[in-house]
Every structure is written in structure tokens, then in C-alpha cells.
Write an enzyme that holds these catalytic residues in place. Structure first.
Site, PDB file in Angstrom:
ATOM      1  N   CYS A 118       0.814  -1.224   0.000  1.00 45.54           N
ATOM      2  CA  CYS A 118       0.000   0.000   0.000  1.00 45.54           C
ATOM      3  C   CYS A 118       0.846   1.273   0.000  1.00 45.54           C
ATOM      4  O   CYS A 118       0.346   2.356  -0.290  1.00 45.54           O
ATOM      5  CB  CYS A 118      -0.944   0.004   1.187  1.00 45.54           C
ATOM      6  SG  CYS A 118      -1.987  -1.457   1.233  1.00 45.54           S
ATOM      7  N   HIS A 258      -3.456   7.024   2.083  1.00 46.60           N
ATOM      8  CA  HIS A 258      -3.849   5.696   1.627  1.00 46.60           C
ATOM      9  C   HIS A 258      -5.186   5.348   2.279  1.00 46.60           C
ATOM     10  O   HIS A 258      -5.395   5.594   3.465  1.00 46.60           O
ATOM     11  CB  HIS A 258      -2.776   4.680   2.021  1.00 46.60           C
ATOM     12  CG  HIS A 258      -3.221   3.269   1.856  1.00 46.60           C
ATOM     13  ND1 HIS A 258      -3.773   2.811   0.670  1.00 46.60           N
ATOM     14  CD2 HIS A 258      -3.240   2.210   2.719  1.00 46.60           C
ATOM     15  CE1 HIS A 258      -4.081   1.533   0.824  1.00 46.60           C
ATOM     16  NE2 HIS A 258      -3.782   1.151   2.047  1.00 46.60           N
ATOM     17  N   ASN A 288     -10.060  -0.609  -0.024  1.00 45.37           N
ATOM     18  CA  ASN A 288      -8.602  -0.482  -0.025  1.00 45.37           C
ATOM     19  C   ASN A 288      -8.060  -1.050  -1.337  1.00 45.37           C
ATOM     20  O   ASN A 288      -8.147  -2.257  -1.562  1.00 45.37           O
ATOM     21  CB  ASN A 288      -8.042  -1.244   1.191  1.00 45.37           C
ATOM     22  CG  ASN A 288      -6.523  -1.180   1.283  1.00 45.37           C
ATOM     23  OD1 ASN A 288      -5.845  -0.805   0.327  1.00 45.37           O
ATOM     24  ND2 ASN A 288      -5.995  -1.563   2.429  1.00 45.37           N
TER      25      ASN A 288
HETATM   26  N1  COA Z   1     -18.332  -8.422   9.883  1.00 44.34           N
HETATM   27  C1  COA Z   1     -18.819  -8.574  11.140  1.00 44.34           C
HETATM   28  N2  COA Z   1     -18.022  -8.788  12.195  1.00 44.34           N
HETATM   29  C2  COA Z   1     -16.707  -8.863  11.994  1.00 44.34           C
HETATM   30  C3  COA Z   1     -16.141  -8.710  10.725  1.00 44.34           C
HETATM   31  C4  COA Z   1     -17.014  -8.498   9.646  1.00 44.34           C
HETATM   32  N3  COA Z   1     -16.576  -8.340   8.390  1.00 44.34           N
HETATM   33  N4  COA Z   1     -14.806  -8.824  10.821  1.00 44.34           N
HETATM   34  C5  COA Z   1     -14.535  -9.029  12.128  1.00 44.34           C
HETATM   35  N5  COA Z   1     -15.686  -9.080  12.828  1.00 44.34           N
HETATM   36  C6  COA Z   1     -15.853  -9.265  14.279  1.00 44.34           C
HETATM   37  C7  COA Z   1     -14.691 -10.028  14.882  1.00 44.34           C
HETATM   38  O1  COA Z   1     -14.866 -11.403  14.748  1.00 44.34           O
HETATM   39  C8  COA Z   1     -14.746  -9.566  16.320  1.00 44.34           C
HETATM   40  O2  COA Z   1     -15.738 -10.291  16.997  1.00 44.34           O
HETATM   41  P1  COA Z   1     -15.519 -10.784  18.525  1.00 44.34           P
HETATM   42  O3  COA Z   1     -15.369  -9.499  19.276  1.00 44.34           O
HETATM   43  O4  COA Z   1     -16.751 -11.524  18.785  1.00 44.34           O
HETATM   44  O5  COA Z   1     -14.275 -11.583  18.471  1.00 44.34           O
HETATM   45  C9  COA Z   1     -15.234  -8.113  16.222  1.00 44.34           C
HETATM   46  O6  COA Z   1     -15.857  -8.008  14.926  1.00 44.34           O
HETATM   47  C10 COA Z   1     -14.128  -7.098  16.356  1.00 44.34           C
HETATM   48  O7  COA Z   1     -13.053  -7.516  15.514  1.00 44.34           O
HETATM   49  P2  COA Z   1     -11.745  -6.663  15.348  1.00 44.34           P
HETATM   50  O8  COA Z   1     -10.804  -7.393  14.460  1.00 44.34           O
HETATM   51  O9  COA Z   1     -11.252  -6.226  16.708  1.00 44.34           O
HETATM   52  O10 COA Z   1     -12.356  -5.407  14.611  1.00 44.34           O
HETATM   53  P3  COA Z   1     -11.671  -4.039  14.273  1.00 44.34           P
HETATM   54  O11 COA Z   1     -12.426  -2.934  14.867  1.00 44.34           O
HETATM   55  O12 COA Z   1     -10.192  -4.062  14.499  1.00 44.34           O
HETATM   56  O13 COA Z   1     -11.909  -3.944  12.696  1.00 44.34           O
HETATM   57  C11 COA Z   1     -10.622  -4.233  10.702  1.00 44.34           C
HETATM   58  C12 COA Z   1     -11.334  -4.918  11.855  1.00 44.34           C
HETATM   59  C13 COA Z   1      -9.953  -5.271   9.841  1.00 44.34           C
HETATM   60  C14 COA Z   1     -11.676  -3.476   9.921  1.00 44.34           C
HETATM   61  C15 COA Z   1      -9.591  -3.227  11.279  1.00 44.34           C
HETATM   62  O14 COA Z   1      -8.799  -3.876  12.259  1.00 44.34           O
HETATM   63  C16 COA Z   1      -8.686  -2.675  10.233  1.00 44.34           C
HETATM   64  O15 COA Z   1      -9.105  -2.013   9.298  1.00 44.34           O
HETATM   65  N6  COA Z   1      -7.369  -2.868  10.392  1.00 44.34           N
HETATM   66  C17 COA Z   1      -6.405  -2.396   9.460  1.00 44.34           C
HETATM   67  C18 COA Z   1      -6.325  -3.346   8.315  1.00 44.34           C
HETATM   68  C19 COA Z   1      -5.633  -2.716   7.140  1.00 44.34           C
HETATM   69  O16 COA Z   1      -5.686  -1.549   6.946  1.00 44.34           O
HETATM   70  N7  COA Z   1      -4.980  -3.542   6.339  1.00 44.34           N
HETATM   71  C20 COA Z   1      -4.363  -3.108   5.179  1.00 44.34           C
HETATM   72  C21 COA Z   1      -3.170  -2.285   5.493  1.00 44.34           C
HETATM   73  S1  COA Z   1      -2.791  -1.323   4.121  1.00 44.34           S
END
Ligand code: COA
Length: 336
Positions: A118, A258, A288
Site C-alpha cells: 500500500c 492511503h 482499499n
Molecule cells: N463483519 C462482522 N463482524 C466482523 C467482521 C465483519 N466483516 N470482521 C470481524 N468481525 C468481528 C470479529 O470477529 C470480532 O468479533 P468478537 O469481538 O466476537 O471476536 C469483532 O468483529 C471485532 O473484531 P476486530 O478485528 O477487533 O475489529 P476491528 O475494529 O479491528 O476492525 C478491521 C477490523 C480489519 C476493519 C480493522 O482492524 C482494520 O481495518 N485494520 C487495518 C487493516 C488494514 O488496513 N490492512 C491493510 C493495510 S494497508
């Protein structure tokens, strides 16, 4: 203007290439255990574009490149270097940039792929600047293009909701004045490489029937850990490049980040003390798109007439590697 190295590098043309097919959150609700509300609240994404079965990265990159060259008033035969920033080239061998070179008929151009995930476009800007400083290259086509849908497991709700396909392109040339790339900062921390990876298909775990059955050719991500690192790295990086440019946070007119997650963007800009009205967000429509996200967002910012000559534009991003970076541009003029 000449700085201590030579002439600045400036962008004179921008373009985008996006697939027509739209995958909405409601479509995803039918494929995995998720909801439109969860995706919007946690990421800001409403929909993303997905390449058709016959469409690969160089196809979208070529559309973006032609648009950028037309705006810059540069013929394909005048391009002397193509840098394709991508983690999803058409094939591993040959490189995607050679497919792009053929498609746009840039017969004089050398070409190579740049894989910094990215952060690719930021690394690409730095390389373009260096090539221009060398005096050897004058008309560089810098493209970020991705077909991430090919390496995403749409059964995995962690990653299936986040990514999209597309391309953005810029023509980068030596500046005649004080406009252009003033400073940049790049970084890498390989110890975080496992946080966002495609485990198989390379020389460590070559593609086998087993690797495919286990889904090891798909993106695996520990999103939560990336989130915190992303915010910290982008803020530090922007501060560093601002300092190198002799500027401060107050000088920033636009942040073009980004587009990984709206909450990451908002957390980083609020820590930078930059008002929401100066931060470009289009993740709601594209998700993304990795290396393509910054040039697509930059194109749209220019299209909306927001970028005025002399504006200080901060680009910043973060991605697999882990990599991060930022670039401070004194905006010039698009066109010849
Ligand atoms: N739909 C519904 N629930 C979801 C889900 C989805 N698509 N994905 C995860 N969950 C759930 C998880 O299972 C978790 O449930 P639990 O609490 O029962 O275990 C809960 O939602 C919270 O998960 P978590 O991973 O802590 O969520 P988050 O707030 O961190 O959001 C991302 C997840 C991936 C959206 C976030 O972490 C993110 O954007 N991270 C950066 C990733 C990124 O940018 N990657 C590319 C880099 S360039």
C-alpha cells in the site's frame, strides 16, 4: 527550481482505471457473516470495484496511464521510464510493467515493478524523484494498479470486506519552478511481515495442490495489530517529511492518505491536528486498493478542483511489509 540535488519532480498528469463491477456491502452480506452496518462503522466502506474475469492489473493500469499522459500532453513514445507499483501483477514473470509498456506502446520506456504494497506509490514517487535528479530520465509514468480480488478469500470476513481493484497513474517530469516533491520519508519493518501476507506462491511455499486447498494463496491479515501501527507510523512519517521540507503541520492544505480504513485516516489526521475538511476520503466507494489508492484519491481531488497551485499536499500511507511513507508536494499545474 533546483535544490541541492537538481530539479524537483512534479506531477503534470493524472488518470484512473476502474472496473465497472461494483461489489456492495449488501452483496457481501449474502456471501459472508457480516453486515452493511458493521462494515460502514468499522471501515467506512460502502462498496468496492471488482475486476471482470478477463481484466488484469495491466488493463486497468493502461486506462489510467493513457488518461494521465493525455492530460500531461505526453505521447507514449516520449515516456522513458514506467514504474508499476503493485502486489498483483498480471503474472509473476514477466513483470506487470512490461505488460503495461506493451499495452500503451511506450516503445522508448524502460520499465519495472515496485512492490511496497500500500506504500507503493510513495516509494514510487521517491524513485521517480531520484531518476529525475539523475538527469537521465525526463518523463516517468508512475502507476499504482491492483487486482486484489484475485488474492482475497471471499469466505474470510476479515479481509473479504476490505479490498477493491483499480489503478491510478501519474506523469512525473522535472519541474521548471519551485513546485513538486519537496521531501519524502519511507520506512520498513520486516519483523511485522506476518501481519499481512500471502503465505504461498513464492519461493518459501511454492504453489501446490495442498497450498491451494489450504487457501495459502490468499491474503491473511491481523487487522487489529496493523491498525495501531498504521496510525503511529503515518503521523511520524508526515512529521518527518514536513521537517525535511522546512514546513510544519499548519502548512498542510490537503492530506491525501492511503485508503485502508476511515477510522485509521481519521485517527491519523486528528493526531496531526489537520481538520477533517482537509483530508481526502473516498474509501466508501473503492475500499482499499493498495498501491492504487493514493493516485486514485489524488486524481479525484484534482478533478474536484480542490488543488490550487502552491498548495502543500501531504501523501501518506502504510501497508504490508510492513512499509510506510509520506511525501510532501508543493502542487503545481496539470497539463503541458
Ligand atoms: N463483519 C462482522 N463482524 C466482523 C467482521 C465483519 N466483516 N470482521 C470481524 N468481525 C468481528 C470479529 O470477529 C470480532 O468479533 P468478537 O469481538 O466476537 O471476536 C469483532 O468483529 C471485532 O473484531 P476486530 O478485528 O477487533 O475489529 P476491528 O475494529 O479491528 O476492525 C478491521 C477490523 C480489519 C476493519 C480493522 O482492524 C482494520 O481495518 N485494520 C487495518 C487493516 C488494514 O488496513 N490492512 C491493510 C493495510 S494497508
Amino acid at each position: 527550481m533546483f535544490n541541492k540535488h537538481g530539479r524537483l519532480a512534479t506531477i503534470t498528469g493524472l488518470g484512473i482505471g476502474l472496473p465497472d463491477t461494483v461489489l456492495t456491502n449488501h452483496d457481501l452480506e449474502k456471501m459472508i457473516d457480516t453486515s452493511d452496518e458493521w462494515i460502514r462503522e468499522r471501515t467506512g466502506i460502502r462498496e468496492r470495484r471488482i475486476a471482470g474475469p478477463q481484466q488484469a492489473t495491466s488493463d486497468m493500469a493502461a486506462v489510467a496511464a493513457k488518461m494521465a499522459m493525455e492530460q500531461a500532453g505526453v505521447e507514449p513514445g516520449e515516456i522513458d521510464m514506467i514504474i508499476l507499483c503493485t502486489v498483483t501483477p498480471d503474472r509473476f514473470v514477466p513483470m506487470g510493467a512490461s505488460n503495461l509498456q506493451e499495452k500503451i506502446n511506450a516503445t522508448r520506456a524502460a520499465a519495472f515493478d515496485l512492490n511496497a504494497a500500500c506504500s507503493g506509490f510513495l516509494y514510487g514517487m521517491a524513485v521517480a524523484q531520484g531518476l529525475i535528479f539523475s538527469g537521465r530520465y525526463q518523463k516517468i509514468l508512475l502507476v499504482g494498479g491492483e487486482t486484489l480480488s484475485r488474492i482475497i478469500n471471499y469466505q474470510d470476513r476479515n479481509t473479504g470486506i476490505l479490498f477493491g481493484d483499480g489503478a491510478g497513474a501519474a506523469v512525473v517530469v522535472p519541474s521548471d519552478d519551485e513546485h513538486g516533491l519537496l521531501a519524502y520519508d519511507l520506512g520498513c519493518d520486516g519483523s511485522g511481515g506476518d501481519l499481512l501476507q500471502v503465505p504461498a506462491g513464492g519461493s518459501r511455499i511454492p504453489a501446490t495442490r495442498e497450498s491451494v486447498e489450504q487457501g495459502l494463496h490468499f491474503v491473511q491479515m491481523r487487522g487489529n495489530e496493523i491498525f495501531k501501527l498504521a496510525v503511529r507510523a503515518m503521523v511520524r512519517s508526515v512529521d518527518q517529511s514536513l521537517a525535511d521540507a522546512g514546513l510544519t503541520r499548519e502548512d498542510i492544505d490537503w492530506v491525501v492518505p492511503h485508503q485502508a480504513n476511515q477510522r485509521i485516516i481519521e485517527a491519523a489526521s486528528s493526531r496531526l491536528g489537520v481538520g477533517r475538511d482537509k483530508v481526502i476520503i473516498n474509501i466508501d466507494r473503492y475500499g482499499n486498493t493498495a498501491a492504487a489508492s493514493i493516485p486514485i484519491a489524488l486524481y479525484e481531488t484534482a478533478q474536484r478542483g480542490l488543488l490550487k497551485e502552491g498548495d502543500i499536499v501531504a501523501l501518506t500511507g502504510f501497508g504490508a511489509g510492513l512499509t510506510w511513507g509520506s511525501a510532501i508536494i508543493r502542487w503545481g499545474r496539470l497539463g503541458e
